[in-house]
Design a protein around this motif. Sequence first.
Motif, PDB file in Angstrom:
ATOM      1  N   ASP A  44     119.792  56.590  42.382  1.00 34.26           N
ATOM      2  CA  ASP A  44     119.877  55.128  42.494  1.00 34.26           C
ATOM      3  C   ASP A  44     119.731  54.658  43.938  1.00 34.26           C
ATOM      4  O   ASP A  44     119.073  53.653  44.204  1.00 34.26           O
ATOM      5  CB  ASP A  44     121.196  54.611  41.920  1.00 34.26           C
ATOM      6  CG  ASP A  44     121.262  54.755  40.407  1.00 34.26           C
ATOM      7  OD1 ASP A  44     120.192  54.828  39.762  1.00 34.26           O
ATOM      8  OD2 ASP A  44     122.380  54.791  39.868  1.00 34.26           O
ATOM      9  N   ASN A  45     120.342  55.377  44.864  1.00 30.41           N
ATOM     10  CA  ASN A  45     120.233  55.004  46.279  1.00 30.41           C
ATOM     11  C   ASN A  45     118.788  55.047  46.756  1.00 30.41           C
ATOM     12  O   ASN A  45     118.322  54.138  47.444  1.00 30.41           O
ATOM     13  CB  ASN A  45     121.099  55.912  47.149  1.00 30.41           C
ATOM     14  CG  ASN A  45     122.567  55.655  46.965  1.00 30.41           C
ATOM     15  OD1 ASN A  45     122.980  54.550  46.635  1.00 30.41           O
ATOM     16  ND2 ASN A  45     123.378  56.676  47.178  1.00 30.41           N
ATOM     17  N   LEU A  46     118.070  56.108  46.396  1.00 21.57           N
ATOM     18  CA  LEU A  46     116.672  56.221  46.820  1.00 21.57           C
ATOM     19  C   LEU A  46     115.779  55.212  46.110  1.00 21.57           C
ATOM     20  O   LEU A  46     114.833  54.697  46.700  1.00 21.57           O
ATOM     21  CB  LEU A  46     116.159  57.647  46.606  1.00 21.57           C
ATOM     22  CG  LEU A  46     116.760  58.704  47.526  1.00 21.57           C
ATOM     23  CD1 LEU A  46     116.169  60.075  47.215  1.00 21.57           C
ATOM     24  CD2 LEU A  46     116.549  58.360  48.995  1.00 21.57           C
ATOM     25  N   GLN A  47     116.098  54.912  44.849  1.00 21.82           N
ATOM     26  CA  GLN A  47     115.314  53.899  44.124  1.00 21.82           C
ATOM     27  C   GLN A  47     115.485  52.532  44.786  1.00 21.82           C
ATOM     28  O   GLN A  47     114.516  51.797  44.966  1.00 21.82           O
ATOM     29  CB  GLN A  47     115.745  53.815  42.653  1.00 21.82           C
ATOM     30  CG  GLN A  47     115.279  54.983  41.828  1.00 21.82           C
ATOM     31  CD  GLN A  47     113.790  54.956  41.545  1.00 21.82           C
ATOM     32  OE1 GLN A  47     112.961  54.705  42.433  1.00 21.82           O
ATOM     33  NE2 GLN A  47     113.429  55.230  40.322  1.00 21.82           N
ATOM     34  N   MET A  48     116.715  52.178  45.158  1.00 21.02           N
ATOM     35  CA  MET A  48     116.956  50.890  45.822  1.00 21.02           C
ATOM     36  C   MET A  48     116.282  50.848  47.192  1.00 21.02           C
ATOM     37  O   MET A  48     115.697  49.831  47.568  1.00 21.02           O
ATOM     38  CB  MET A  48     118.451  50.624  45.956  1.00 21.02           C
ATOM     39  CG  MET A  48     119.104  50.258  44.636  1.00 21.02           C
ATOM     40  SD  MET A  48     120.802  49.675  44.781  1.00 21.02           S
ATOM     41  CE  MET A  48     121.613  51.088  45.495  1.00 21.02           C
ATOM     42  N   LEU A  49     116.349  51.952  47.928  1.00 23.50           N
ATOM     43  CA  LEU A  49     115.690  52.025  49.230  1.00 23.50           C
ATOM     44  C   LEU A  49     114.180  51.874  49.065  1.00 23.50           C
ATOM     45  O   LEU A  49     113.532  51.115  49.793  1.00 23.50           O
ATOM     46  CB  LEU A  49     116.020  53.340  49.926  1.00 23.50           C
ATOM     47  CG  LEU A  49     115.356  53.594  51.275  1.00 23.50           C
ATOM     48  CD1 LEU A  49     115.719  52.499  52.278  1.00 23.50           C
ATOM     49  CD2 LEU A  49     115.746  54.965  51.800  1.00 23.50           C
ATOM     50  N   HIS A  50     113.617  52.580  48.103  1.00 26.09           N
ATOM     51  CA  HIS A  50     112.183  52.504  47.833  1.00 26.09           C
ATOM     52  C   HIS A  50     111.768  51.068  47.500  1.00 26.09           C
ATOM     53  O   HIS A  50     110.796  50.542  48.062  1.00 26.09           O
ATOM     54  CB  HIS A  50     111.824  53.440  46.673  1.00 26.09           C
ATOM     55  CG  HIS A  50     110.442  53.254  46.159  1.00 26.09           C
ATOM     56  ND1 HIS A  50     109.323  53.654  46.864  1.00 26.09           N
ATOM     57  CD2 HIS A  50     109.980  52.716  45.012  1.00 26.09           C
ATOM     58  CE1 HIS A  50     108.245  53.363  46.164  1.00 26.09           C
ATOM     59  NE2 HIS A  50     108.625  52.780  45.038  1.00 26.09           N
ATOM     60  N   TYR A  51     112.512  50.426  46.622  1.00 29.26           N
ATOM     61  CA  TYR A  51     112.180  49.059  46.237  1.00 29.26           C
ATOM     62  C   TYR A  51     112.258  48.106  47.432  1.00 29.26           C
ATOM     63  O   TYR A  51     111.379  47.275  47.629  1.00 29.26           O
ATOM     64  CB  TYR A  51     113.095  48.561  45.120  1.00 29.26           C
ATOM     65  CG  TYR A  51     112.819  47.126  44.771  1.00 29.26           C
ATOM     66  CD1 TYR A  51     111.691  46.782  44.033  1.00 29.26           C
ATOM     67  CD2 TYR A  51     113.645  46.107  45.223  1.00 29.26           C
ATOM     68  CE1 TYR A  51     111.407  45.464  43.739  1.00 29.26           C
ATOM     69  CE2 TYR A  51     113.368  44.781  44.945  1.00 29.26           C
ATOM     70  CZ  TYR A  51     112.245  44.472  44.201  1.00 29.26           C
ATOM     71  OH  TYR A  51     111.958  43.157  43.928  1.00 29.26           O
ATOM     72  N   SER A  52     113.304  48.237  48.236  1.00 28.82           N
ATOM     73  CA  SER A  52     113.448  47.327  49.374  1.00 28.82           C
ATOM     74  C   SER A  52     112.333  47.547  50.402  1.00 28.82           C
ATOM     75  O   SER A  52     111.887  46.603  51.048  1.00 28.82           O
ATOM     76  CB  SER A  52     114.825  47.461  50.024  1.00 28.82           C
ATOM     77  OG  SER A  52     114.987  48.706  50.625  1.00 28.82           O
ATOM     78  N   LEU A  53     111.851  48.779  50.537  1.00 27.02           N
ATOM     79  CA  LEU A  53     110.753  49.059  51.467  1.00 27.02           C
ATOM     80  C   LEU A  53     109.426  48.493  50.968  1.00 27.02           C
ATOM     81  O   LEU A  53     108.706  47.840  51.721  1.00 27.02           O
ATOM     82  CB  LEU A  53     110.634  50.564  51.703  1.00 27.02           C
ATOM     83  CG  LEU A  53     111.722  51.182  52.573  1.00 27.02           C
ATOM     84  CD1 LEU A  53     111.676  52.700  52.476  1.00 27.02           C
ATOM     85  CD2 LEU A  53     111.595  50.732  54.015  1.00 27.02           C
ATOM     86  N   ILE A  54     109.102  48.718  49.702  1.00 28.81           N
ATOM     87  CA  ILE A  54     107.802  48.244  49.199  1.00 28.81           C
ATOM     88  C   ILE A  54     107.770  46.731  49.015  1.00 28.81           C
ATOM     89  O   ILE A  54     106.710  46.132  49.050  1.00 28.81           O
ATOM     90  CB  ILE A  54     107.367  48.964  47.906  1.00 28.81           C
ATOM     91  CG1 ILE A  54     108.343  48.707  46.777  1.00 28.81           C
ATOM     92  CG2 ILE A  54     107.158  50.440  48.132  1.00 28.81           C
ATOM     93  CD1 ILE A  54     107.843  49.161  45.417  1.00 28.81           C
ATOM     94  N   SER A  55     108.935  46.117  48.823  1.00 22.69           N
ATOM     95  CA  SER A  55     108.979  44.662  48.666  1.00 22.69           C
ATOM     96  C   SER A  55     109.182  43.948  49.998  1.00 22.69           C
ATOM     97  O   SER A  55     109.360  42.737  50.027  1.00 22.69           O
ATOM     98  CB  SER A  55     110.081  44.269  47.682  1.00 22.69           C
ATOM     99  OG  SER A  55     111.345  44.649  48.188  1.00 22.69           O
ATOM    100  N   ASN A  56     109.174  44.730  51.086  1.00 26.52           N
ATOM    101  CA  ASN A  56     109.310  44.186  52.437  1.00 26.52           C
ATOM    102  C   ASN A  56     110.638  43.452  52.631  1.00 26.52           C
ATOM    103  O   ASN A  56     110.706  42.463  53.352  1.00 26.52           O
ATOM    104  CB  ASN A  56     108.120  43.281  52.769  1.00 26.52           C
ATOM    105  CG  ASN A  56     107.899  43.155  54.255  1.00 26.52           C
ATOM    106  OD1 ASN A  56     108.278  44.041  55.011  1.00 26.52           O
ATOM    107  ND2 ASN A  56     107.300  42.068  54.674  1.00 26.52           N
ATOM    108  N   GLN A  57     111.696  43.928  51.980  1.00 24.33           N
ATOM    109  CA  GLN A  57     113.013  43.308  52.093  1.00 24.33           C
ATOM    110  C   GLN A  57     114.000  44.178  52.865  1.00 24.33           C
ATOM    111  O   GLN A  57     115.141  43.785  53.035  1.00 24.33           O
ATOM    112  CB  GLN A  57     113.579  43.011  50.710  1.00 24.33           C
ATOM    113  CG  GLN A  57     112.787  41.996  49.943  1.00 24.33           C
ATOM    114  CD  GLN A  57     113.334  41.783  48.552  1.00 24.33           C
ATOM    115  OE1 GLN A  57     114.240  42.478  48.099  1.00 24.33           O
ATOM    116  NE2 GLN A  57     112.778  40.816  47.854  1.00 24.33           N
TER     117      GLN A  57
END
Length: 82
Positions: A44-57
């Motif tokens: 879950d931590n890596l999924q949230m990190l991945h999402y925040s990186l690709i969404s530029n957030q």
Amino acid sequence: MYEFERAVSYESLFMAFEKLRVKNSKTCGVDEVSIKDYNTNLYDNLQMLHYSLISNQYIPYREKVFISKKGRKIYISCLEDK
């Protein structure tokens, strides 16, 4: 853009975390999260990190700076920034 997406893919983030875990650092970063704590819910931590990186957030933590006894600047970042 493809290179960036590949660099921040879940697999790449997982491999980076594995390299960090091999170093076996016992200290926490600025965010007070240890490798052991982050690993508890790693997927879950890596999924949230991945999402925040690709969404530029993604917003990196501010590094903590202190001067060592030898007069060198030491920078401490949070676990995700490492």
